[in-house]
Write a protein that holds these residues in place. Sequence first.
Motif, mmCIF file in Angstrom:
data_model
loop_
_atom_site.group_PDB
_atom_site.id
_atom_site.type_symbol
_atom_site.label_atom_id
_atom_site.label_comp_id
_atom_site.label_asym_id
_atom_site.label_seq_id
_atom_site.Cartn_x
_atom_site.Cartn_y
_atom_site.Cartn_z
ATOM 1 N N GLY A 186 0.829 -1.200 0.000
ATOM 2 C CA GLY A 186 0.000 0.000 0.000
ATOM 3 C C GLY A 186 0.861 1.245 0.000
ATOM 4 O O GLY A 186 2.047 1.197 -0.327
ATOM 5 N N THR A 187 0.248 2.358 0.367
ATOM 6 C CA THR A 187 0.922 3.651 0.322
ATOM 7 C C THR A 187 0.839 4.330 1.686
ATOM 8 O O THR A 187 -0.224 4.331 2.320
ATOM 9 N N THR A 188 1.951 4.887 2.121
ATOM 10 C CA THR A 188 2.019 5.642 3.370
ATOM 11 C C THR A 188 2.198 7.120 3.037
ATOM 12 O O THR A 188 3.112 7.488 2.300
ATOM 13 N N ILE A 189 1.313 7.938 3.579
ATOM 14 C CA ILE A 189 1.327 9.382 3.301
ATOM 15 C C ILE A 189 1.558 10.130 4.602
ATOM 16 O O ILE A 189 0.884 9.874 5.606
ATOM 17 N N ARG A 190 2.500 11.051 4.576
ATOM 18 C CA ARG A 190 2.743 11.925 5.723
ATOM 19 C C ARG A 190 1.999 13.239 5.462
ATOM 20 O O ARG A 190 2.254 13.917 4.470
ATOM 21 N N ALA A 191 1.066 13.557 6.333
ATOM 22 C CA ALA A 191 0.249 14.767 6.165
ATOM 23 C C ALA A 191 0.611 15.769 7.257
ATOM 24 O O ALA A 191 0.668 15.410 8.440
ATOM 25 N N GLU A 197 -1.759 9.803 14.544
ATOM 26 C CA GLU A 197 -1.069 11.078 14.758
ATOM 27 C C GLU A 197 0.370 10.806 15.161
ATOM 28 O O GLU A 197 0.655 9.886 15.934
ATOM 29 N N VAL A 198 1.292 11.596 14.632
ATOM 30 C CA VAL A 198 2.714 11.434 14.904
ATOM 31 C C VAL A 198 3.157 12.512 15.888
ATOM 32 O O VAL A 198 2.876 13.700 15.683
ATOM 33 N N PHE A 199 3.826 12.089 16.965
ATOM 34 C CA PHE A 199 4.321 13.029 17.969
ATOM 35 C C PHE A 199 5.846 13.046 17.938
ATOM 36 O O PHE A 199 6.484 11.995 17.836
ATOM 37 N N ASP A 200 6.415 14.237 18.018
ATOM 38 C CA ASP A 200 7.866 14.385 18.032
ATOM 39 C C ASP A 200 8.208 15.668 18.788
ATOM 40 O O ASP A 200 7.650 16.726 18.479
ATOM 41 N N HIS A 256 1.445 19.921 13.079
ATOM 42 C CA HIS A 256 0.693 18.713 13.426
ATOM 43 C C HIS A 256 0.823 17.716 12.273
ATOM 44 O O HIS A 256 0.531 18.051 11.122
ATOM 45 N N VAL A 257 1.259 16.517 12.610
ATOM 46 C CA VAL A 257 1.591 15.524 11.582
ATOM 47 C C VAL A 257 0.752 14.259 11.795
ATOM 48 O O VAL A 257 0.580 13.796 12.926
ATOM 49 N N ALA A 258 0.249 13.743 10.687
ATOM 50 C CA ALA A 258 -0.487 12.479 10.716
ATOM 51 C C ALA A 258 0.115 11.534 9.689
ATOM 52 O O ALA A 258 0.619 11.966 8.646
ATOM 53 N N GLN A 259 0.065 10.249 9.990
ATOM 54 C CA GLN A 259 0.503 9.223 9.045
ATOM 55 C C GLN A 259 -0.735 8.483 8.548
ATOM 56 O O GLN A 259 -1.479 7.896 9.332
ATOM 57 N N ASP A 316 -4.907 24.038 5.155
ATOM 58 C CA ASP A 316 -3.504 24.174 4.747
ATOM 59 C C ASP A 316 -2.768 22.833 4.720
ATOM 60 O O ASP A 316 -1.530 22.801 4.723
ATOM 61 N N ILE A 317 -3.482 21.736 4.681
ATOM 62 C CA ILE A 317 -2.848 20.417 4.732
ATOM 63 C C ILE A 317 -1.984 20.191 3.496
ATOM 64 O O ILE A 317 -2.300 20.644 2.392
ATOM 65 N N ARG A 318 -0.867 19.515 3.695
ATOM 66 C CA ARG A 318 0.001 19.168 2.580
ATOM 67 C C ARG A 318 0.611 17.798 2.834
ATOM 68 O O ARG A 318 0.669 17.331 3.986
ATOM 69 N N PHE A 319 1.074 17.154 1.742
ATOM 70 C CA PHE A 319 1.648 15.816 1.822
ATOM 71 C C PHE A 319 3.131 15.878 1.440
ATOM 72 O O PHE A 319 3.480 15.725 0.272
#
Length: 322
Positions: free
Chosen positions: A50-55, A82-85, A93-96, A126-129
């Motif tokens: 499949g495909t993994t997208i970082r948003a 949700e990705v935390f760093d 704010h980042v989501a996978q 304003d979301i982007r990949f």
Amino acid sequence: MRLRLVKQQTAFDFFEKWKLWLGVSALLVVLSIASTVTQGLNFGIDFKGGTTIRAESSTPIDVAAYRQAIEPLALGDVSIAEVFDPSFRDDQHVAQIRIQAQDGQEAVASDVVAQLESALRNIAPDIRFPSVESVGPKVSGELIKSAVLAVVIAIAVVLIYIWLRFEWQFALGAVGALVHDVILTIGIFSALQIKFDLAIIAALLTIVGYSLNDTVVVFDRVRENLRRYKKKDLSDVLNLSINETLSRTVMTSVTTLLALISLFILGGDVIRGFVFAMIWGVMVGTYSSVFVASSTLLRLGVKRDWSKPSNTDGNQFANIDA
């Protein structure tokens, strides 16, 4: 006053129907294998490709809203986390987002990615990949082989460890219990068609460790009592040992289950499969430590006194009524 889930001294007869327990376990193993062969497993993106997208967006991540926006696109299995760093900015704010491979394609088409971005802009304008990565069927197949190899190696190492620490009868009993736990866990995932991904492999390896810990505690007490009570029947020694460690076993299992059930209820969809595997694994692991590992040891027999050379004792192994 100390809380006790089990009385300090118990005298349960765990081996009154030990053949029945082994028979039930064998039946469950056969059913699990049959379900896995006939129905197969509901493999997740890790194993199907499949495909993994970082948003990324300045709007806080709302996993439920993201999922609701993506659902009309009918993309099949979609995982959102949700990705935390600590290095992220306050407004970063980042989501996978992981999407299963579509029919006849190794990766999600660019027009589908565009539709996905358009759907999510209703929530986060304003979301982007910044990153779009695909996993093809070849890589997925290699992951399956690696996962199987990891579980097999873990069980093989356990066999060697128990063999060196105790005796071969103990090793076969412990490994029999571990194989029983792994097969039953895979079987329940096949029967219920719960998504099976790399997180479940991690759960299987954790279950192996948890079950082994319980089994080693019981076996340590068995070895001590075999030296202490040399004239007792092996079944009596096993019963005594399990009863002596029962309070510890129950308390450990219950406290672990309390934490896991809380995670299952409150943890969300992302870790629910992993937590379900752990809950099931703790229950069958506790059962197998008593009724599979110890019953196997009872059936095989065991050396009664390691301090004496074997040629000085004609009765090297305990007599076991089949």
